[in-house]
Design an enzyme around this catalytic site. Structure first.
Site, PDB file in Angstrom:
ATOM      1  N   LYS A  52     -13.807 -13.060 -17.208  1.00 30.78           N
ATOM      2  CA  LYS A  52     -13.470 -12.393 -15.649  1.00 30.78           C
ATOM      3  C   LYS A  52     -13.223 -13.875 -14.727  1.00 30.78           C
ATOM      4  CE  LYS A  52     -14.813  -7.582 -16.623  1.00 30.78           C
ATOM      5  NZ  LYS A  52     -15.922  -6.533 -16.101  1.00 30.78           N
ATOM      6  N   GLN A  96     -21.618  -5.732 -13.962  1.00 34.26           N
ATOM      7  CA  GLN A  96     -21.166  -5.208 -15.355  1.00 34.26           C
ATOM      8  C   GLN A  96     -22.290  -4.676 -15.614  1.00 34.26           C
ATOM      9  OE1 GLN A  96     -18.276  -6.715 -16.953  1.00 34.26           O
ATOM     10  NE2 GLN A  96     -19.192  -5.610 -18.373  1.00 34.26           N
ATOM     11  N   ASP A 119     -13.642  -2.151  -8.793  1.00 34.33           N
ATOM     12  CA  ASP A 119     -14.084  -1.987 -10.846  1.00 34.33           C
ATOM     13  C   ASP A 119     -13.196  -0.168 -10.333  1.00 34.33           C
ATOM     14  OD1 ASP A 119     -14.399  -3.017 -12.326  1.00 34.33           O
ATOM     15  OD2 ASP A 119     -17.269  -3.454 -12.469  1.00 34.33           O
TER      16      ASP A 119
END
Ligand code: NAP
Length: 292
Positions: A52, A96, A119
């Site tokens: 990422k 994460q 997200d």
């Protein structure tokens, strides 16, 4: 059979984003800045986060990696989330998953400012997605839609069977593909571990999407001739022939399913890179949604 090349499509998406960032820079507008929070040292999570951060560089974004020891308390992590919520330099951030067992994931995700939730996991954004309002759509479903769009795969009126009902993949995808949109307008069946006669259900699919987490679960006898097959699964299996000792295996028995399918994603190089590209789209959107 046509291979749905997620890697090449993601490269194109990222280079389009990089162009937009250059334009923003030329106009004196803010450069997107993504932060990624990682707790612990799980190999898979570290790789995802590193990818990422690398994608941010490719897009011309700023990025900040925040790493914590496995022993961090829930309160300390909540404090970091608040700090990121209040930091005007950070446009979007991800925490994460998975988090260590002593931390309540739901509590952390609920604390993320929905305007920075790139997200798309916050209930406010999930609700907006379900209603078709402008918002952050979670990256894996969005990446799959982008891939279908890129290859101009007709979805209207098609029977789509999604196997796996997670909050981050199967469930949002079932909502998105049943909407009156393009891609969309599918008749969607959302299958899971309690589904009866899964083979017969799958055989009705024009489009089959596997998001289960079980290597090679979808076999050739479950797939109709000419179906579009999207494999979300990524499981690390031991492989002594590889230097690193493992390889990624999808949920679809690629070798036997590919010859029957019209389009199919490989693992790796299919949905994975598209997920990261969609996170970049969301990060740019975090500025656009606020007219910055
Ligand atoms: P998940 O939370 O692991 O849940 C798995 C789903 O599969 C559940 O809904 C479960 O049903 C269903 N399932 C399990 N066994 C089944 C069976 N025998 N028959 C039918 N359904 C079954 O799902 P996830 O987080 O979406 O992850 C799925 C896979 O996708 C994993 O390999 C993950 O690593 C991968 N993934 C990849 C990406 C990417 O970017 N490539 C992104 C996210 C996830 P129940 O609900 O009934 O238990």
């Amino acid at each position: 059979m046509i291979l749905l090349d997620g890697k090449a499509t993601a490269t194109k998406v990222k280079s389009d984003i990089a162009e937009k960032v250059k334009e923003r820079q030329a106009n004196g507008q803010k450069i997107p800045h993504l932060a990624a929070v990682i707790v612990g040292s799980d190999g898979g999570s570290l790789t995802y986060v590193a990818n990422k951060i690398k994608a941010c560089e490719e897009c011309g974004f700023k990025s900040t990696l925040i790493q914590f020891e496995e022993t961090i308390s829930e309160q300390e992590l909540l404090d970091k989330v608040q700090e990121l919520n209040n930091d005007p330099e950070i446009d979007g951030y991800i925490v994460q998953l998975p988090l260590p067992k002593h931390i309540d994931e739901e509590k952390i995700l609920m604390a993320v400012n929905p305007l920075k939730d790139v997200d798309g996991f916050h209930p406010e954004n999930v609700g907006k997605m379900a209603l078709g309002l402008p918002t952050f759509v979670s990256a894996t479903p969005a990446g799959i839609l982008e891939l279908l769009k890129h290859y101009r795969i007709e979805t209207e009126g098609k029977n789509c069977v999604i196997v796996g009902r997670s909050n981050i993949v199967g469930s949002p995808l079932s909502i998105l593909l049943s909407k009156n949109t393009n891609p969309g307008n599918c008749t969607v069946t959302l299958a899971h571990s309690k589904t009866r006669n899964l083979k017969e259900v799958c055989l009705k699919a024009d489009i089959i999407i596997a998001a289960i987490g079980r290597p090679n679960f979808i076999t050739a006898e479950m797939v109709r001739e000419g179906a579009v097959v999207i494999d979300v699964g990524t499981t690390r299996v031991t492989d002594a022939t590889r230097e690193r000792g493992w390889r990624l295996v999808g949920d679809v028995d690629f070798e036997n399913v590919a010859p029957k399918s019209s389009y199919i994603t490989p693992v790796p190089g299919g949905v994975g890179p598209m997920t990261i590209a969609s996170l970049m789209i969301n990060t740019l959107k975090s500025l656009e949604l606020r007219n910055l």
